[in-house]
Design a protein around this motif. Sequence first.
Motif, PDB file in Angstrom:
ATOM      1  N   GLU A 257       0.862  -1.184   0.000  1.00 56.81           N
ATOM      2  CA  GLU A 257       0.000   0.000   0.000  1.00 56.81           C
ATOM      3  C   GLU A 257       0.904   1.241   0.000  1.00 56.81           C
ATOM      4  OE1 GLU A 257      -3.221   0.184  -0.230  1.00 56.81           O
ATOM      5  OE2 GLU A 257      -3.943  -1.825   0.290  1.00 56.81           O
TER       6      GLU A 257
ATOM      7  N   SER B  88      -1.714   7.929  -3.905  1.00 52.92           N
ATOM      8  CA  SER B  88      -1.793   6.678  -3.154  1.00 52.92           C
ATOM      9  C   SER B  88      -2.283   5.585  -4.093  1.00 52.92           C
ATOM     10  CB  SER B  88      -2.769   6.823  -1.984  1.00 52.92           C
ATOM     11  OG  SER B  88      -2.283   7.761  -1.041  1.00 52.92           O
TER      12      SER B  88
ATOM     13  N   THR C  89      -2.548   0.891  -4.525  1.00 53.67           N
ATOM     14  CA  THR C  89      -2.336  -0.463  -4.020  1.00 53.67           C
ATOM     15  C   THR C  89      -1.608  -1.269  -5.097  1.00 53.67           C
ATOM     16  OG1 THR C  89      -4.314  -0.395  -2.636  1.00 53.67           O
ATOM     17  CG2 THR C  89      -3.427  -2.569  -3.170  1.00 53.67           C
TER      18      THR C  89
END
Length: 281
Positions: free
Chosen positions: A267, A276, A278
């Motif tokens: 992450e 951000s 994943t």
Amino acid sequence: MTHLAAPLFSFGIIADPQYADIEPKPDMGRYYASSPRKLDAAIETMNGEDLAFVVTLGDLVDRDWNSYDVILACYDKLRHRSVLLPGNHDFAVDAEKLPDVYQRLGMPSPWHDFAEQGMRFIVLDGSDVSLFAPERHDPKREIAATRLETLQAVGAINAQTWNGSLSDEQFGWLENTLEDAARLNQKVVIFCHYPVFPDNAHNLWDTPRILSLLADHDCFVAWFCGHNHIGNYGEIDGKHFLNFKGMVDTPDENTFAIADVYADRIEVRGFGREDSRTLAL
């Protein structure tokens, strides 16, 4: 409320502070003298986290040996292990200082590796064979000129003087290290200043042979780099190529990240301009 499991470990990521005590270049988005203030803010945030280490993906300075004194002083405040590697601008120093860059960055060697809880981290030197990092009479400069001319002849977009490549020695070491990680059942994350994917003007000159090598090793999961300040991301068969944004860009908006490593994913928590995301393993 669902209880979220803690990561196995976490680490911080910084790219391209590129400090120099010079006027900004707004047309390029470069605000060189603002980087120590941004770096101090990033380090303050990271000091509030439980991190295994913090990696800086090259271009700590824009030019001049004395610039290192200012930018490295910021890292004195970091309470975590610091992993530094050089970018192309880190060699923009007087010729007699070129061999000292790696030591100034506290590197055990120009390329090396370390492990953290079942994950192998490989630090590469993409300036190994380049027009600027080897000493003046090093044969690597001639090899670099030949590699660049070959790319220029076919109109390759990464045929740029400010890119570099791996020596055959380093490439062989990378292959052996990947094979060792596979034997030990370790996942591998590679740190390099330069990208290799997607196709981009900033990519290493020897990108094809590197991508071919990585494709042959299931243990490899991610390539983290800087150099292209606007950032980039690509994925090949579940292997991630993430180019982090440059801290030197913009007058006052920061960019850095913290990676939380789980058994099945990484992450990436972006701060400021960094996204951000994943990364499934």
